[in-house]
Design an enzyme around this catalytic site. Structure first.
Site, short mmCIF file in Angstrom:
data_model
loop_
_atom_site.label_atom_id
_atom_site.label_comp_id
_atom_site.label_asym_id
_atom_site.label_seq_id
_atom_site.Cartn_x
_atom_site.Cartn_y
_atom_site.Cartn_z
CG ASP A 1 -3.50 0.56 -3.08
OD1 ASP A 1 -3.56 -0.66 -2.87
OD2 ASP A 1 -3.46 1.41 -2.17
CG HIS B 1 -1.99 -2.36 -7.13
ND1 HIS B 1 -1.06 -3.18 -6.52
CD2 HIS B 1 -2.92 -2.09 -6.18
CE1 HIS B 1 -1.41 -3.40 -5.26
NE2 HIS B 1 -2.53 -2.74 -5.03
CG ASP C 1 -0.32 -1.71 -2.20
OD1 ASP C 1 -1.41 -2.24 -2.00
OD2 ASP C 1 0.72 -2.04 -1.57
CG ASP D 1 2.76 -7.15 -6.68
OD1 ASP D 1 2.82 -7.30 -5.45
OD2 ASP D 1 3.63 -7.59 -7.47
NE ARG D 2 -3.52 -8.60 -8.42
CZ ARG D 2 -4.81 -8.57 -8.08
NH1 ARG D 2 -5.26 -7.70 -7.19
NH2 ARG D 2 -5.65 -9.42 -8.63
CG ASN E 1 -0.29 -4.77 1.43
OD1 ASN E 1 -0.70 -3.77 0.84
ND2 ASN E 1 -0.84 -5.96 1.28
CG HIS E 2 0.86 -5.40 -3.16
ND1 HIS E 2 0.73 -6.44 -4.05
CD2 HIS E 2 -0.28 -5.40 -2.44
CE1 HIS E 2 -0.45 -7.02 -3.88
NE2 HIS E 2 -1.09 -6.40 -2.91
CG HIS F 1 -0.63 0.73 2.00
ND1 HIS F 1 -0.97 1.16 0.73
CD2 HIS F 1 -0.98 -0.57 2.07
CE1 HIS F 1 -1.51 0.14 0.07
NE2 HIS F 1 -1.52 -0.92 0.85
NE ARG G 1 -6.46 -6.15 3.58
CZ ARG G 1 -6.76 -5.65 2.39
NH1 ARG G 1 -6.31 -6.23 1.29
NH2 ARG G 1 -7.52 -4.58 2.29
CG HIS H 1 -4.51 -2.04 2.61
ND1 HIS H 1 -3.67 -2.89 1.92
CD2 HIS H 1 -4.90 -2.73 3.72
CE1 HIS H 1 -3.54 -4.02 2.59
NE2 HIS H 1 -4.27 -3.96 3.68
#
Lengths: 337, 308
Positions: free
Chosen positions: B54, B56, B82, B85-86, B114-115, B164, B212, B239
């Site tokens: 990731d 991010h 990923d 995001d973040r 998944n993002h 992932h 999750r 992940h």
């Protein structure tokens, strides 16, 4: 610029808390019809903050509730003195819930920076819903002082003060009818940690020396020593609100010793992570813990599990009392989590 | 940034963290789609390759990664999803990787995390960043459309399976992955969802519910069986945050790679890249967040990341 505490930044933490609480409420974590009035600009808040503030409010509410229940027989009533309450809405939420009859015998004090008190008063003066439970609003309760406007109604007091100046504090409380003999709960929800430890300890010592039946609820971050903690210290210093007390009291154990040393003979602590992990296992009345936990998990996507564990392990809630009349066991039973 | 569609110019400006224009983003997505559409659900990747977890949206840390991992175009990279995001630079980060894919299609492999999802990006920052930087949701729409084309997994020389999240109870053999119709928003359940959401768990025997809320927790028996049936040396996935940048599970039958140091500017963790050589041996290069002087910080979130 390590440890440069900026008063405005420290005051600003109250705005951050209010924003996160509003977000949590709007997402359905818990109910608070009043917090919306205290947030000017709505911003996006991440799920970890929503859930974290839900747990914070849940812990504080439970401890306040248990304090009220434990002292419901007090014929002269009880007092709650919120240190640095900021934009907190518990005064209104308690009156709305109507759960506790002892709320009718409760006098609520808030002490905060003058600017914060002025802001709170401005908001109250704009919102009729907030004025409703304030007996005598506005003419009989708004008072001008040298520090700024204050509010003094029979059961709600907003006092301009500085937590580092205990003598002034004492004079203010005395002037506005505090009863030093009846059960009194002090609340510090992420407040004392921003104050130099010596000043904070002086305040704690003052409380146990001056009040006959003091109780204390403290919610704060802890453990600045691991990597997450060190990063937290760095980030908060950069934001101008360094955690001044945390290096001296850097563990839950040292906080327990601190409170004991300063005159509280009963002290208990729960790490917030543990509180979450045991959410399914409460025995609190009218609360099905398992159901509640499932409800919370279903509210929104939550992809921050590792961070959740990290951040929650760095916060704790402490409850203490100075009380010669009950045993340690009974204290934990009626007042513990 | 001028409005050229010259890939080299766009790339040069992206390396400076300069925001592309909306039309440039549309163009890059168009070019990338033409490449992704030909890739299967499990991309075959030759060794040597550097596998990354990731990132991010942590643009400056991605640049650190390229410094320690090797120049893109010269070094072959496989990113496990990923990208967004973040962090504060999801757009710049994702577009840099996408443009590198267009420029060096055989040296840059990107699979979906998944993002890379419409739903998740509306919760965790990418949507808000697009609105803030462009004033409308077009860029978010272009990117989330391209997410649908990203492959689901990769395999390095038939021996290192890369995904992932993790495994799915619906997939025993890798060639079953071919049957998935991946050109869709990440579903709430099923094999595709599991591959992007699942986590290994040393305390789980086989399969358990994942806290999750999507995917599964899978245990040792599952991994041993999967690796045996598919003749794998190891599974590489991302992940999950790793304090040390990487983490082995199940007697090194699976490894988690994490490439976002000081994740979300708060976790104080290290990051790593997994270097696979020609002989299919692997090692890790660990790195830390780019120091402040290397970060040209233009945007900063104002909401808190602690309970204040």
């Amino acid at each position: 610029m390590k440890n440069q505490s900026n008063k405005e930044s420290v005051r600003g933490t109250g705005n951050s808390a209010a924003l996160c609480k509003l977000s949590s409420v709007q997402k359905g974590y818990y109910a608070d019809p009043f917090i919306q009035y205290f947030v000017q600009k709505k911003e996006k808040v991440e799920p970890i903050m929503n859930r974290g503030f839900y747990m914070r409010v849940h812990a504080m509410d439970r401890l306040i509730s248990q304090f009220l229940n434990a002292n419901s027989e007090s014929s002269e009533g009880v007092q709650i003195i919120q240190l640095g309450g900021g934009k907190d809405t518990t005064f209104w939420r308690l009156r709305l819930s109507g759960e506790n009859e002892v709320v009718n015998k409760l006098v609520w004090y808030e002490i905060d920076f003058p600017r914060t008190i002025q802001e709170k008063l401005r908001i109250i003066s704009r919102v009729p819903k907030l004025q409703e439970p304030i007996v005598g609003w506005p003419n009989k309760v708004l008072k001008k002082t040298s520090k700024g406007a204050e509010l003094h109604s029979p059961d709600y007091h907003l006092i301009c003060g500085d937590l580092r100046k205990t003598e002034d504090l004492h004079n203010s409380l005395q002037e506005h009818g505090v009863n030093f003999e009846i059960p009194t709960l002090f609340i510090s929800e992420c407040v004392l940690v921003y104050v130099e430890p010596n000043s904070a300890d002086k305040l704690l010592g003052y409380i146990t020396e001056t009040f006959k039946l003091p109780f204390f609820v403290l919610y704060e971050p802890t453990n600045p020593l691991d990597n997450f903690g060190k990063q937290m210290m760095k980030n908060l210093s950069k934001m101008g609100c360094p955690l001044l007390a945390i290096e001296q009291y850097n563990s839950i154990e040292s906080q327990i010793k601190r409170f004991q040393k300063l005159g509280f003979n009963y002290v208990d602590v729960k790490n917030m992570k543990l509180l979450w992990d045991t959410l399914g296992k409460w025995e609190a009345e009218n609360v099905d813990g398992q159901k509640e936990r499932k409800r919370i998990i279903r509210l929104e996507w939550f992809d921050e599990l590792e961070e959740w564990n990290m951040i929650m392990s760095h916060y704790f809630v402490l409850y203490a009392a100075k009380n010669d009349q009950i045993s340690q066991e009974k204290f934990i039973k009626i007042f513990g989590l | 940034m001028n409005n050229t569609n010259d890939i080299d110019v766009i790339l040069e400006q992206l390396f400076e963290c300069s925001l592309p224009t909306e039309s440039q983003i549309k163009y890059i997505c168009f070019r990338a789609r033409q490449i992704f559409i030909k890739e299967s659900n499990t991309i075959f990747v030759p060794a040597p390759v550097t596998i990354c977890g990731d990132v991010h949206g942590q643009f400056w840390d991605l640049k650190e990664l390229f410094e320690i991992g090797g120049k893109p175009g010269e070094t072959s990279y496989l990113f496990l999803g990923d990208f967004v995001d973040r962090g504060y630079y999801s757009i710049e980060t994702f577009l840099l990787l996408l443009t590198l894919k267009v420029k060096y299609p055989d040296k840059m492999t990107l699979i979906r995390g998944n993002h890379e999802s419409r739903q998740i990006t509306q919760v965790y920052g990418f949507y808000d960043e697009c609105m803030k930087k462009f004033g409308n949701s077009s860029v978010w729409r272009y990117c989330t459309e391209i997410f649908d084309y990203l492959s689901l997994s990769a395999i390095v020389e038939n021996q290192i399976f890369c995904v992932h999240g993790g495994l799915s109870p619906k997939i025993d053999q890798i060639n079953q992955i071919r049957l998935i119709d991946r050109k869709t928003e990440v579903p709430h359940e099923g094999a595709m969802c599991d591959m992007l959401w699942s986590d290994p768990d040393e305390t789980t025997k086989e399969w358990e519910i994942n806290p999750r809320g999507a995917g599964f927790n899978f245990g040792k028996l599952v991994v041993e069986k999967f690796n045996k049936i598919n003749s794998l040396k190891i599974i590489a996935r991302a992940h999950q945050l790793c304090q040390d940048g990487f983490q082995y599970s199940f007697d090194k039958k699976l490894v988690t790679v994490w490439s976002a140091p000081n994740y979300f500017y708060r976790c104080a963790n290290k990051a790593s890249v997994m270097i696979v050589n020609n002989e299919l041996d692997h090692s890790f290069k660990v790195f830390e967040a780019a120091p402040p002087e290397k970060r040209n910080v233009k945007h900063r979130k104002t909401t808190s990341i602690y309970f204040l």
